[in-house]
Design a protein around this motif. Structure first.
Motif, PDB file in Angstrom:
ATOM      1  N   PRO A 119    -128.561  93.945 -59.055  1.00  0.00           N
ATOM      2  CA  PRO A 119    -129.012  92.673 -58.434  1.00  0.00           C
ATOM      3  C   PRO A 119    -130.543  92.709 -58.847  1.00  0.00           C
ATOM      4  N   GLY A 120    -130.976  91.267 -59.162  1.00  0.00           N
ATOM      5  CA  GLY A 120    -132.167  91.004 -59.532  1.00  0.00           C
ATOM      6  C   GLY A 120    -132.227  90.124 -60.789  1.00  0.00           C
ATOM      7  N   SER A 121    -133.426  90.165 -61.524  1.00  0.00           N
ATOM      8  CA  SER A 121    -133.425  89.369 -62.642  1.00  0.00           C
ATOM      9  C   SER A 121    -132.463  90.068 -63.562  1.00  0.00           C
ATOM     10  N   GLY A 122    -132.392  89.262 -64.632  1.00  0.00           N
ATOM     11  CA  GLY A 122    -131.437  89.399 -65.801  1.00  0.00           C
ATOM     12  C   GLY A 122    -131.640  88.634 -66.954  1.00  0.00           C
ATOM     13  N   LEU A 123    -130.700  88.449 -68.147  1.00  0.00           N
ATOM     14  CA  LEU A 123    -130.857  87.678 -69.437  1.00  0.00           C
ATOM     15  C   LEU A 123    -130.282  86.416 -69.170  1.00  0.00           C
ATOM     16  N   ASN A 135    -133.529  85.265 -73.197  1.00  0.00           N
ATOM     17  CA  ASN A 135    -134.947  85.779 -72.581  1.00  0.00           C
ATOM     18  C   ASN A 135    -134.420  86.471 -71.231  1.00  0.00           C
ATOM     19  N   GLY A 136    -135.442  87.380 -70.750  1.00  0.00           N
ATOM     20  CA  GLY A 136    -135.138  87.812 -69.389  1.00  0.00           C
ATOM     21  C   GLY A 136    -135.486  89.324 -69.575  1.00  0.00           C
ATOM     22  N   LEU A 137    -134.979  90.128 -68.701  1.00  0.00           N
ATOM     23  CA  LEU A 137    -135.154  91.650 -68.510  1.00  0.00           C
ATOM     24  C   LEU A 137    -133.595  92.183 -68.366  1.00  0.00           C
ATOM     25  N   LYS A 138    -133.249  93.238 -69.087  1.00  0.00           N
ATOM     26  CA  LYS A 138    -132.084  93.682 -68.908  1.00  0.00           C
ATOM     27  C   LYS A 138    -132.299  95.258 -68.737  1.00  0.00           C
ATOM     28  N   VAL A 190    -139.378  98.593 -72.032  1.00  0.00           N
ATOM     29  CA  VAL A 190    -140.551  98.556 -71.235  1.00  0.00           C
ATOM     30  C   VAL A 190    -141.060  99.988 -70.639  1.00  0.00           C
ATOM     31  N   PRO A 191    -142.105 100.221 -71.121  1.00  0.00           N
ATOM     32  CA  PRO A 191    -142.819 101.472 -70.970  1.00  0.00           C
ATOM     33  C   PRO A 191    -142.681 102.049 -69.387  1.00  0.00           C
ATOM     34  N   GLY A 192    -142.019 103.114 -69.103  1.00  0.00           N
ATOM     35  CA  GLY A 192    -142.365 103.546 -67.686  1.00  0.00           C
ATOM     36  C   GLY A 192    -141.153 103.301 -66.759  1.00  0.00           C
ATOM     37  N   ARG A 208    -137.088  94.025 -72.451  1.00  0.00           N
ATOM     38  CA  ARG A 208    -137.494  92.794 -72.395  1.00  0.00           C
ATOM     39  C   ARG A 208    -137.158  91.970 -73.434  1.00  0.00           C
ATOM     40  N   PHE A 209    -136.513  90.860 -73.231  1.00  0.00           N
ATOM     41  CA  PHE A 209    -135.992  89.755 -74.299  1.00  0.00           C
ATOM     42  C   PHE A 209    -136.978  88.751 -74.291  1.00  0.00           C
ATOM     43  N   THR A 210    -137.569  88.318 -75.310  1.00  0.00           N
ATOM     44  CA  THR A 210    -138.285  87.071 -75.561  1.00  0.00           C
ATOM     45  C   THR A 210    -137.807  86.281 -76.541  1.00  0.00           C
TER      46      THR A 210
END
Length: 371
Positions: A119-123, A135-138, A190-192, A208-210
C-alpha cells in the motif's frame, strides 16, 4: 560487486543504532551490514557469471527439468539465503523475459525483479513519443546496489505493466570503468530504507525513479497473467527450503554427538518437515513440467498450497531447532545466527492468513489470488 556507493560512516543512517535515547553511532554495526551485503552480492555475481558462461545450469520452469531448477535455488540458499534472494530474482528475470518475448539477459548483466506492490506510493509509467518513462518510489528492491538491470511493475494509463530498466550501474565485472561513485542516474536507492537484521544482505531498500527510460515487456497485466508467475512463486519456496536446511545444520550436528532423546525427538520433527517440503517441491516441479502453460488452470492453486506448506514446514524447523539447541548457537555461531534471522524474515514473503484465505476461497469457490 558493483557496490560503488561509499562505505557507511558514523554519519550514515545505516551506522546508527536504534535511534532511541541518543544512541551513539556504532560503526561495527555498519561494517557488519556492509559485509553481509557485499558477501551476498559477490555470491550473486559469481552465480550469474557462471550461468552466462554455461558453468552452472538452471533450466527454465516448465522446460522438463524444473526439479533441477528448484534444487539449484535450494543449494544457493543453503549457503547464503540473501545471495539466494538475489539469484532467484535474476533467474526469475531470465524466465520472465523468455516467457514474454523480451530481450534476453546478456553476459555482464545482473537483473532483479522489483514487483512488490505494498500500500502507498508506487511507480507511474508515462508514454512519451515511442518510449516510456517511470517516476515514483519502488519498495523492496533487492540487489539495489548490485543489479545493473531490473524488471519493475508500474501503473500506466491503460493499466499495470511490466518494464525493463537499466539501474545506472555499469555492466561487466566488479571494478569495470567506475571511479568509486554511483553514476548519475534517475534510479537511486533511498538511504536508510533497509535497516533489516535478517536478510540484511539482500540489499532491498526503496528506490526512487525520476524520469527513468523503460521498455515495456508484454502487455497490460502480462506479468500477473502469465503461467510463469505461479511457477516463480514455487521457486521462492525452494529458497525457503534451502534456508531451513541451513538452520537445521546445528541440530543435526548436535544429535550426531549425543544420544539425548529430547534432541532426537526435535531432530525427528525437523526431518519430517524437511522431507515434507522436499516432497511437495518435487511434486510441484513434475506438475509444472507436465502442464507448463497451465492449460488445466491449476497453477495458482498449486503455488498457494506449496508455498503455504513449505512456509509452515520452515517455521516448524525454526521452532524445533531453537528449542533443541537453546541460545548457544544463536549467540556464538555467526553463520547459524545469520541463517536463522534471514529465514525468519524471508518467510514473511508468504502472506500468512491472507494466503490461507485465498487458498480457502480457491478451494471453496474456484476464486482467489495466485501468489
Amino acid at each position: 560487486m558493483h557496490d560503488v556507493s561509499p562505505p557507511p560512516t558514523s554519519a550514515d543512517p545505516r551506522a546508527r543504532g536504534a535511534g532511541q535515547g541518543g544512541d551513539v553511532p556504532r560503526v561495527g554495526d555498519a561494517e557488519r551490514f556492509a559485509a553481509s551485503r557485499n558477501r551476498a552480492a559477490a555470491a550473486f555475481v559469481r552465480y550469474a557469471d557462471a550461468l552466462a558462461e554455461g558453468a552452472v545450469d538452471c533450466p527454465l520452469p516448465g522446460a522438463g527439468r524444473t526439479v533441477a531448477r528448484f534444487e539449484a535455488l535450494s543449494a544457493v540458499a543453503r549457503e547464503d539465503l540473501c545471495a539466494a534472494r538475489l539469484v532467484e530474482g535474476h533467474l526469475d528475470a531470465v524466465a520472465i523475459l523468455a516467457e514474454l518475448a523480451g530481450e534476453p539477459v546478456r553476459p555482464g548483466q545482473y537483473w532483479g525483479v522489483w514487483a512488490a506492490e505494498p500500500p502507498g506510493s508506487g511507480l507511474t509509467a508515462t508514454r512519451v513519443g515511442g518510449g516510456w518513462f517511470l517516476n515514483g518510489l519502488k519498495r523492496y528492491c533487492s540487489g539495489a546496489h548490485s543489479c545493473t538491470h531490473a524488471l519493475v511493475t508500474a501503473r500506466a494509463e491503460d493499466g499495470p505493466r511490466l518494464f525493463a530498466v537499466r539501474t545506472g550501474l555499469p555492466d561487466g565485472p566488479p571494478g569495470a570503468a567506475d571511479d568509486g561513485h554511483r553514476p548519475h542516474t534517475g534510479c537511486r536507492p533511498v538511504p536508510g530504507t533497509w535497516e533489516a537484521v535478517g536478510m540484511a544482505g539482500s540489499d532491498s531498500p526503496d528506490v526512487r525513479f525520476t524520469d527513468v527510460p523503460a521498455t515495456a515487456v508484454g502487455g497490460v497485466d502480462a506479468y500477473l497473467r502469465r503461467p510463469g508467475f505461479h511457477h516463480g512463486g514455487v521457486g521462492v519456496a525452494a529458497c525457503w527450503y534451502g534456508g531451513a536446511q541451513a538452520v537445521a545444520r546445528v541440530l543435526f550436528d548436535r544429535a550426531g554427538r549425543s544420544g539425548d532423546p529430547f534432541t532426537d525427538a526435535h531432530l525427528g520433527a525437523v526431518d519430517l518437515r524437511l522431507h515434507a517440503a522436499e516432497t511437495v517441491l518435487r511434486r510441484a516441479a513434475a506438475d509444472i513440467d507436465a502442464d507448463p502453460l497451465d492449460e488445466s488452470g491449476t497453477a495458482g492453486l498449486r503455488a498457494l498450497r506449496v508455498r503455504s506448506l513449505v512456509a509452515e514446514a520452515c517455521a516448524g524447523v525454526l521452532d524445533h531447532v531453537g528449542r533443541a539447541t537453546g541460545a548457544g548457537p544463536l549467540c556464538h555461531d555467526e553463520r547459524h545466527a545469520r541463517a536463522t534471522a534471514d529465514l525468519a524474515v524471508y518467510l514473511r514473503q508468504h502472506h500468512a492468513e491472507r494466503d490461507l484465505a485465498a487458498l480457502g476461497a480457491h478451494v471453496a469457490r474456484g476464486a482467489g489470488e495466485g501468489r
